[in-house]
Design a protein around this motif. Structure first.
Motif, short mmCIF file in Angstrom:
data_model
loop_
_atom_site.label_atom_id
_atom_site.label_comp_id
_atom_site.label_asym_id
_atom_site.label_seq_id
_atom_site.Cartn_x
_atom_site.Cartn_y
_atom_site.Cartn_z
N LEU A 90 -6.52 6.11 -14.09
CA LEU A 90 -5.57 5.82 -13.69
C LEU A 90 -4.52 6.80 -14.18
CD1 LEU A 90 -5.72 1.60 -13.57
CD2 LEU A 90 -5.98 3.52 -11.55
N VAL A 91 -4.76 7.35 -15.42
CA VAL A 91 -3.54 8.27 -15.99
C VAL A 91 -3.27 9.57 -15.05
CG1 VAL A 91 -2.85 9.50 -17.91
CG2 VAL A 91 -4.05 7.39 -18.11
N LEU A 92 -4.53 9.83 -14.47
CA LEU A 92 -4.15 10.83 -13.57
C LEU A 92 -3.86 10.76 -11.94
CD1 LEU A 92 -7.62 12.99 -14.60
CD2 LEU A 92 -5.11 13.42 -15.30
N ALA A 124 -4.07 1.53 -18.07
CA ALA A 124 -4.56 2.68 -18.40
C ALA A 124 -5.69 3.23 -19.21
CB ALA A 124 -3.23 3.67 -18.36
N THR A 125 -5.63 2.47 -20.41
CA THR A 125 -6.35 2.71 -21.67
C THR A 125 -7.84 2.02 -21.19
OG1 THR A 125 -5.67 0.89 -22.77
CG2 THR A 125 -4.74 3.11 -23.41
N THR A 126 -7.79 0.97 -20.37
CA THR A 126 -9.11 0.64 -19.76
C THR A 126 -9.65 1.30 -18.75
OG1 THR A 126 -8.11 -1.91 -20.41
CG2 THR A 126 -10.03 -1.77 -18.95
N PHE A 127 -8.92 1.74 -18.02
CA PHE A 127 -9.37 2.64 -16.93
C PHE A 127 -8.58 4.13 -16.84
CE2 PHE A 127 -9.36 -1.69 -15.37
CZ PHE A 127 -10.70 -2.00 -14.96
N ALA A 168 0.90 -1.22 0.15
CA ALA A 168 -0.05 0.01 -0.06
C ALA A 168 0.85 1.27 0.08
CB ALA A 168 -0.90 0.07 1.41
N ASP A 169 2.00 1.23 0.80
CA ASP A 169 2.71 2.26 1.03
C ASP A 169 3.47 2.49 -0.54
OD1 ASP A 169 4.45 4.14 2.24
OD2 ASP A 169 6.13 3.15 1.89
N GLU A 170 3.92 1.80 -1.51
CA GLU A 170 4.41 1.45 -2.87
C GLU A 170 3.38 2.28 -3.74
OE1 GLU A 170 7.26 1.27 -3.74
OE2 GLU A 170 7.87 1.04 -1.77
N VAL A 171 2.10 1.92 -3.60
CA VAL A 171 0.95 2.67 -4.31
C VAL A 171 0.74 3.91 -3.99
CG1 VAL A 171 -1.52 2.37 -4.72
CG2 VAL A 171 -0.17 0.25 -4.47
N ALA A 172 0.86 4.16 -2.78
CA ALA A 172 0.57 5.61 -2.45
C ALA A 172 1.77 6.61 -2.91
CB ALA A 172 0.52 5.75 -0.86
N TRP A 173 3.11 5.98 -3.19
CA TRP A 173 4.38 6.68 -3.29
C TRP A 173 4.10 6.81 -4.90
CZ3 TRP A 173 8.09 9.58 -3.35
CH2 TRP A 173 8.95 9.62 -4.38
N ALA A 174 3.75 5.88 -5.61
CA ALA A 174 3.63 5.78 -7.24
C ALA A 174 2.45 6.98 -7.38
CB ALA A 174 3.07 4.71 -7.53
N ALA A 175 1.40 7.10 -6.70
CA ALA A 175 0.60 8.04 -6.86
C ALA A 175 0.92 9.29 -6.55
CB ALA A 175 -0.64 7.72 -5.99
N LYS A 176 1.91 9.69 -5.52
CA LYS A 176 2.41 11.00 -5.24
C LYS A 176 3.18 11.29 -6.57
CE LYS A 176 3.91 11.72 -1.07
NZ LYS A 176 4.68 11.64 0.11
N LEU A 177 4.04 10.55 -6.96
CA LEU A 177 5.20 10.61 -7.79
C LEU A 177 4.30 10.84 -9.35
CD1 LEU A 177 8.15 10.43 -8.43
CD2 LEU A 177 7.89 8.17 -9.37
N ASN A 178 3.22 10.50 -9.27
CA ASN A 178 2.41 10.55 -10.57
C ASN A 178 1.92 11.85 -10.45
OD1 ASN A 178 0.74 8.76 -12.83
ND2 ASN A 178 -0.63 10.33 -12.19
N LEU A 179 1.21 12.63 -9.25
CA LEU A 179 0.98 13.84 -9.04
C LEU A 179 1.64 15.02 -9.50
CD1 LEU A 179 -1.27 15.84 -8.16
CD2 LEU A 179 -0.66 15.28 -5.85
#
Length: 224
Positions: free
Chosen positions: A190-192, A184-187, A29-40
């Motif tokens: 998730l790109v954002l 990403a194209t299916t959902f 969960a921490d890795e997913v949160a980090w990826a989301a922060k990096l994405n932002l």
């Protein structure tokens, strides 16, 4: 340093829960949160640069932080990102914009050949192959740019050579990228939220291991 998480966070007292399982779940969960922060951060700073001028330094900054994360460093993401973004503004644009331009040209050609029907099928396949090669070279070049002290003109030749000499690793990178694009194209949301940061972190994590294996082989040859 391994994070310790009480199993009671995930289960009520008395429940049979493996502490190792709880720790792994927390770390995932921490890795997913980090990826989301990096994405932002990537999206925000790309937009701040007017997209065209922002995508290069934002990409290099994201890969720099992804490398630091993969190496086990602790840092504050916002000031670290800003620092690299400013420092690598010119270099990031010189490295990334040609890759973006080449990708945009290939994608445009793909849709043009697709509109020709069967007459453009061979050219369409050739374009897909060229796009796949570009993806693999970029997947090596960007982690290389933040891991090694290489001049920008040397990055693409080095990445191309690495891709040719490690076909299994190259296929794996292409497979992971294709999977990320498919999801990403299916959902599209998730790109954002996750897809870009997730790919950058995965690409960096894999390439650091490929680089380490290559260095170990070169060292073994040098000492044999």
């Amino acid at each position: 340093m391994q994070r310790r998480v009480p199993p009671t966070i995930f289960a009520p007292p008395g429940a049979k829960t493996s502490p190792n399982w709880a720790i792994k779940l927390y770390e995932a969960a921490d890795e997913v949160a980090w990826a989301a922060k990096l994405n932002l951060l990537w999206i925000l700073f790309t937009l701040m640069g007017g997209v065209l001028l922002g995508v290069g330094p934002a990409t290099v900054a994201a890969y720099t932080l992804a490398r630091r994360r993969a190496m086990g460093e602790s840092f504050r993401s916002w000031p670290a990102f800003v620092s690299v973004y400013r420092r690598e503004f010119t270099r990031g644009s010189v490295l990334v914009l040609p890759l973006v331009a080449a990708a945009a040209l290939l994608v445009t050609n793909y849709f043009y050949f697709a509109s020709l029907g069967s007459a453009g099928s061979i050219s369409q396949v050739a374009t897909v192959v060229a796009l796949g090669i570009l993806v693999v070279i970029a997947a090596y070049a960007l982690p290389m740019s933040v891991h090694y002290d290489l001049r920008t003109p040397h990055l693409l030749p080095k990445a191309s050579l690495f891709a040719l000499t490690r076909p299994a690793a190259s296929v794996l990178l292409l497979f992971v990228f294709t999977a990320v694009v498919y999801v990403a194209t299916t959902f599209p949301f998730l790109v954002l939220v996750l897809a870009i940061g997730g790919w950058i972190q995965l690409d960096t994590w894999l390439c650091l291991r490929f680089f380490a294996e290559n260095e170990a082989k070169l060292h073994a040859k040098g000492t044999s």
